[in-house]
Design a protein around this motif. Structure first.
Motif, mmCIF file in Angstrom:
data_model
loop_
_atom_site.group_PDB
_atom_site.id
_atom_site.type_symbol
_atom_site.label_atom_id
_atom_site.label_comp_id
_atom_site.label_asym_id
_atom_site.label_seq_id
_atom_site.Cartn_x
_atom_site.Cartn_y
_atom_site.Cartn_z
ATOM 1 N N SER A 85 0.833 -1.203 0.000
ATOM 2 C CA SER A 85 0.000 0.000 0.000
ATOM 3 C C SER A 85 0.862 1.245 0.000
ATOM 4 O O SER A 85 0.572 2.217 -0.707
ATOM 5 N N LEU A 86 1.924 1.236 0.810
ATOM 6 C CA LEU A 86 2.820 2.385 0.846
ATOM 7 C C LEU A 86 3.480 2.563 -0.515
ATOM 8 O O LEU A 86 3.627 3.688 -0.987
ATOM 9 N N GLY A 87 3.826 1.454 -1.151
ATOM 10 C CA GLY A 87 4.376 1.521 -2.500
ATOM 11 C C GLY A 87 3.400 2.177 -3.449
ATOM 12 O O GLY A 87 3.768 2.975 -4.303
ATOM 13 N N ALA A 88 2.121 1.856 -3.294
ATOM 14 C CA ALA A 88 1.087 2.470 -4.137
ATOM 15 C C ALA A 88 1.000 3.962 -3.866
ATOM 16 O O ALA A 88 0.822 4.764 -4.784
ATOM 17 N N ILE A 89 1.130 4.356 -2.604
ATOM 18 C CA ILE A 89 1.090 5.784 -2.261
ATOM 19 C C ILE A 89 2.283 6.490 -2.884
ATOM 20 O O ILE A 89 2.149 7.546 -3.481
ATOM 21 N N PHE A 90 3.483 5.888 -2.738
ATOM 22 C CA PHE A 90 4.659 6.481 -3.357
ATOM 23 C C PHE A 90 4.452 6.577 -4.857
ATOM 24 O O PHE A 90 4.770 7.574 -5.480
ATOM 25 N N THR A 91 3.886 5.503 -5.439
ATOM 26 C CA THR A 91 3.649 5.495 -6.872
ATOM 27 C C THR A 91 2.716 6.623 -7.256
ATOM 28 O O THR A 91 2.981 7.358 -8.201
ATOM 29 N N ALA A 92 1.634 6.761 -6.528
ATOM 30 C CA ALA A 92 0.661 7.800 -6.859
ATOM 31 C C ALA A 92 1.293 9.178 -6.799
ATOM 32 O O ALA A 92 1.116 9.987 -7.702
ATOM 33 N N SER A 93 2.050 9.445 -5.733
ATOM 34 C CA SER A 93 2.655 10.771 -5.625
ATOM 35 C C SER A 93 3.729 10.964 -6.679
ATOM 36 O O SER A 93 3.872 12.047 -7.231
ATOM 37 N N GLU A 94 4.484 9.926 -6.968
ATOM 38 C CA GLU A 94 5.518 10.045 -7.980
ATOM 39 C C GLU A 94 4.916 10.169 -9.371
ATOM 40 O O GLU A 94 5.420 10.911 -10.200
ATOM 41 N N VAL A 95 3.846 9.460 -9.626
ATOM 42 C CA VAL A 95 3.189 9.568 -10.920
ATOM 43 C C VAL A 95 2.688 10.991 -11.107
ATOM 44 O O VAL A 95 2.866 11.586 -12.157
ATOM 45 N N GLN A 96 2.076 11.543 -10.069
ATOM 46 C CA GLN A 96 1.601 12.919 -10.168
ATOM 47 C C GLN A 96 2.770 13.865 -10.359
ATOM 48 O O GLN A 96 2.684 14.813 -11.122
ATOM 49 N N ALA A 97 3.850 13.600 -9.661
ATOM 50 C CA ALA A 97 4.968 14.528 -9.677
ATOM 51 C C ALA A 97 5.829 14.403 -10.928
ATOM 52 O O ALA A 97 6.380 15.375 -11.390
ATOM 53 N N GLN A 105 1.577 18.739 -16.206
ATOM 54 C CA GLN A 105 0.736 19.479 -15.273
ATOM 55 C C GLN A 105 1.608 20.254 -14.285
ATOM 56 O O GLN A 105 1.343 21.422 -14.004
ATOM 57 N N ASN A 106 2.623 19.610 -13.746
ATOM 58 C CA ASN A 106 3.529 20.308 -12.832
ATOM 59 C C ASN A 106 4.264 21.423 -13.562
ATOM 60 O O ASN A 106 4.500 22.478 -12.988
ATOM 61 N N GLN A 107 4.639 21.168 -14.794
ATOM 62 C CA GLN A 107 5.350 22.194 -15.560
ATOM 63 C C GLN A 107 4.460 23.409 -15.760
ATOM 64 O O GLN A 107 4.927 24.539 -15.676
ATOM 65 N N ASN A 108 3.173 23.182 -15.999
ATOM 66 C CA ASN A 108 2.238 24.295 -16.131
ATOM 67 C C ASN A 108 2.174 25.096 -14.829
ATOM 68 O O ASN A 108 2.146 26.325 -14.846
#
Length: 149
Positions: free
Chosen positions: A15-27, A33-36
């Motif tokens: 689950s923590l891996g999924a959380i890291f994945t989610a935040s890293e995917v967003q980032a 999106q971040n560049q904007n």
């Protein structure tokens, strides 16, 4: 009993891996999106995009370090409580690091695939919005009215 606890800890790691994945995917995978956001902030603050990006990346790195420290603290407590052994803790940390490396590789592969898809769409005169790559749904969050005009 130990088997159930080990399974629960493994699920927690996953689950923590999924959380890291989610935040890293967003980032990272959603870099556009971040560049904007970085561009908009730089413009509003009168700073170079490079300076804003460095600050943005620094904040993200600090957050990831905090999350890693909290994860390790939770595992250390599980060892103290007798839920897992020190050896199991090390196995979990090793697996967690493997998952993070795998996620980075997948992210890079995904970025390459995205670039390929964008080129293919452009070559064929197809708007990228049909692949969830443009603005997508009209109306913003909670007001999605579909992607067709």
């Amino acid at each position: 009993m130990k088997k159930k606890i080990l399974i629960a800890v493994f699920i927690g790691v996953f689950s923590l891996g999924a959380i890291f994945t989610a935040s890293e995917v967003q980032a990272f995978a959603g870099r556009g999106q971040n560049q904007n956001m970085i561009s908009a902030l730089a413009k509003k603050l009168g700073l170079s995009e490079d300076k804003v990006k460095k600050a943005f990346d620094g904040i993200q790195a600090d957050r990831q370090k905090e999350m890693q420290a909290a994860f390790e603290k939770k595992l250390t407590q599980a060892v103290k409580d007798g839920k897992i052994t020190e050896s199991q803790k090390q196995l979990i940390l090793t697996k967690h690091n493997e998952l993070k490396k795998e996620q980075l590789a997948n992210r890079e592969n995904g970025q390459n695939k995205r670039a390929e898809l964008e080129k293919w769409a452009s070559d064929n005169g197809i708007p990228t919005e049909f692949f969830g790559m443009g603005r997508g749904m009209k109306g913003g969050m909670g007001r999605a009215r579909g992607w067709m005009k």
